[in-house]
Design an enzyme around this catalytic site. Structure first.
Site, PDB file in Angstrom:
ATOM      1  N   SER A  33       0.967  -1.338  -0.154  1.00 37.46           N
ATOM      2  CA  SER A  33      -0.262   0.225   0.169  1.00 37.46           C
ATOM      3  C   SER A  33       0.695   1.273   0.455  1.00 37.46           C
ATOM      4  CB  SER A  33      -1.216  -0.009   0.694  1.00 37.46           C
ATOM      5  OG  SER A  33      -1.539   1.392   1.132  1.00 37.46           O
ATOM      6  N   ARG A  34       0.718   2.318  -0.820  1.00 35.74           N
ATOM      7  CA  ARG A  34       1.575   3.389  -1.093  1.00 35.74           C
ATOM      8  C   ARG A  34       0.977   4.421  -0.378  1.00 35.74           C
ATOM      9  NH1 ARG A  34       1.029   1.915  -6.685  1.00 35.74           N
ATOM     10  NH2 ARG A  34       2.767   0.296  -7.390  1.00 35.74           N
TER      11      ARG A  34
END
Length: 519
Positions: A376-377
């Site tokens: 997840s950025r």
């Protein structure tokens, strides 16, 4: 005989002619040159716009895609057998639009907003164009509020924030739709009085089914109804039996319905299930309209097709009302080929991906998420502080476990600390398993992960951990409700909360050992 002066006659004529101009209904019309496979070519319509709706006889509508020198290429949004060569086509001067608003909640509609659930008409007054420009950077703010999915492995390791775009990717039958449905069902909490007391805003959901069997969509509807999630959800269905044009426009229609909530300062979650089928439908329409094929026979603008859709997901700035639209696109891979054209396109557009693996699914690890490849950025910004604190050691332990696991397969003698790490890793993997349709509130997730990372499970066999988890939650509900409320209210792992967690874990381990005769 009345004498009428010439200037009076001219005034009367002028008045009548001006009225006549207003009364005359001027339509711009064209003629069908060719029709078949869901597309038509039309001669005339010189002033027609791209994406404009045009009307054929028998109440069939089409959407303009190609503007060429001598003809217009139209994709039909209905049965092409009702359209013949030589038919007259009329401009509507309207860009393709879709009804939006709260009235759609709890309903199943087709991509142009017509209900298909036999529950009567939908009385909406507002319409949004299906293609809308994505908001610019100046109107946005960073993603910082969590969107809880209720799945331990996602909320702890791959957190999703409100306004994020997180791709769910994997082969067929690996549980992609299950993750999406769990995320919708878990939003029921956001509509409760408790959430309102904790200043958690409700999340409205839109589920877009693209190219799926009608029976599959019916199952989804019945699941959502069963768990009380249909009342805050809109389902947009473009089934496999629908024309390719409907499957192509379905995600844009679902997105516009979600944007209504975002633009009015509310939060929405939209799920596109799945975009690989939409890409195939768009390829079909494009090739029939003689657009040149490129890589894997997809047209050159296939990247733009998905990017202009997913860029519409955003968290608005406070000045714009602070509304959010979160997107969870789904992509189906063929034999795990993540490097194919469509998967690489969507991976590069989104803010992270949840990668589901058939091997893990078949081994009984469900959700079958590969923690190594999934990312997840937005990360810790999309977690409450308490979850961020307990998830840190969890990530580290699991990473070490994955590394050591490959060595352990060689069967060499392992020292005590390595054995301990393997033992802890196996137990952490086990407690991250979760059945479908049982999303967990975040306070329970935190309590369980804290217990696991502090070594309380190390002495138990993996087989009894499912019972441990079930009974532990019952014990917390009966004896430690104030602890759960503290986690929900404070959202931080304070010393008081840690003390209470230790007290609860210590006392429960003794009870569990006694009831299960574990020495």
């Amino acid at each position: 005989m009345v004498d009428v002066r010439p200037e009076e006659i001219s005034a009367i004529l002028r008045r009548q002619l001006s009225g006549f101009e207003n009364e005359a209904d001027i339509y711009e019309v064209g003629t069908v040159l060719q029709v078949g496979d869901g597309v038509a070519r039309i001669y005339g319509l010189t002033k027609v716009m791209v994406s404009e709706l045009v009307e054929f006889p028998n109440d069939v509508f089409g959407m303009v895609l190609n503007l060429e020198e001598d003809n217009v290429g139209v994709m039909l949004l209905g049965d092409d057998s009702l359209v013949k060569e030589g038919d007259t086509v009329r401009r509507t001067k309207k860009i393709a639009s879709v009804p939006v608003g709260r009235e759609l909640l709890g309903r199943v509609v087709n991509p142009i907003g017509i209900p298909i659930d036999n529950k009567g008409e939908i009385n909406t007054t507002q319409f949004f164009p299906i293609e809308r420009k994505a908001p610019g950077v100046i109107f946005r703010q960073p993603v910082k509020e969590p969107l809880q999915t209720g799945m331990k492995v996602v909320d702890a390791l791959i957190p999703i924030g409100r306004g994020q775009r997180e791709l769910i990717i994997g082969d067929r039958q690996t549980g992609k739709t299950a993750i999406a449905l769990d995320a919708i069902i878990n939003q029921k909490y956001t509509h409760s009085a408790e959430a309102k007391a904790n200043n958690i805003r409700p999340v409205y959901c839109i589920y877009v089914a693209i190219g799926q069997k009608g029976s599959t969509v019916a199952n989804v509807v019945s699941y959502l109804e069963q768990f009380g999630a249909l009342e805050y959800t809109i389902i947009v269905a473009a089934n496999a039996s629908d024309p390719a044009a409907m499957q192509y426009i379905a995600p844009y229609c679902g997105c516009s319905m979600g944007e209504y909530f975002r633009d009015n300062g509310m939060d929405a979650l939209v799920i596109y299930d799945d975009l690989s089928k939409q890409a195939a439908a768009y390829r079909q329409v494009s090739l029939l309209l003689r657009r040149p094929p490129g890589r894997e026979a997809y047209p050159g603008d296939i990247f733009y097709l998905h990017s202009r859709l997913l860029e519409r997901a955003a968290k608005f700035s406070d000045a714009m009302g602070g509304g959010t639209l979160t997107a969870l696109p789904v992509i189906e891979t063929q034999a795990g080929d993540v490097a194919a054209y469509i998967p690489t396109n969507v991976i590069s557009i989104t803010d992270g991906q949840i990668y589901l693996e058939p091997n893990l699914f078949n081994a009984g690890i469900r959700p079958a998420m590969n923690v190594g490849i999934s990312v997840s950025r937005v990360g810790g910004n999309a977690q409450i502080k308490a979850m961020k604190k307990v998830a840190g050691p969890l990530k580290l332990e699991l990473a070490q476990y994955r590394e050591l696991e490959s060595f352990a397969k060689f069967g060499s003698d392992l020292d005590k600390s390595t054995q301990q790490q393997l033992r802890r890793g196996a137990r952490l993997t086990e407690i991250l398993k979760q059945k479908q349709f049982v999303p967990l509130p975040v306070n329970k997730q935190i309590a369980l992960i804290w217990t696991a990372t502090h070594g309380y499970l190390d002495e138990f066999d993996v087989e009894v951990l499912a019972d441990f988890e079930k009974e532990f939650f019952e014990y917390l509900d009966n004896n430690y409700l104030e602890l759960q409320n503290l986690i929900s209210n404070k959202k931080e792992l304070t010393d008081d909360i840690s003390k209470l967690l230790k007290e609860a874990a210590d006392s429960f381990v003794i009870i569990f050992k006694n009831t299960h005769n574990i020495k």
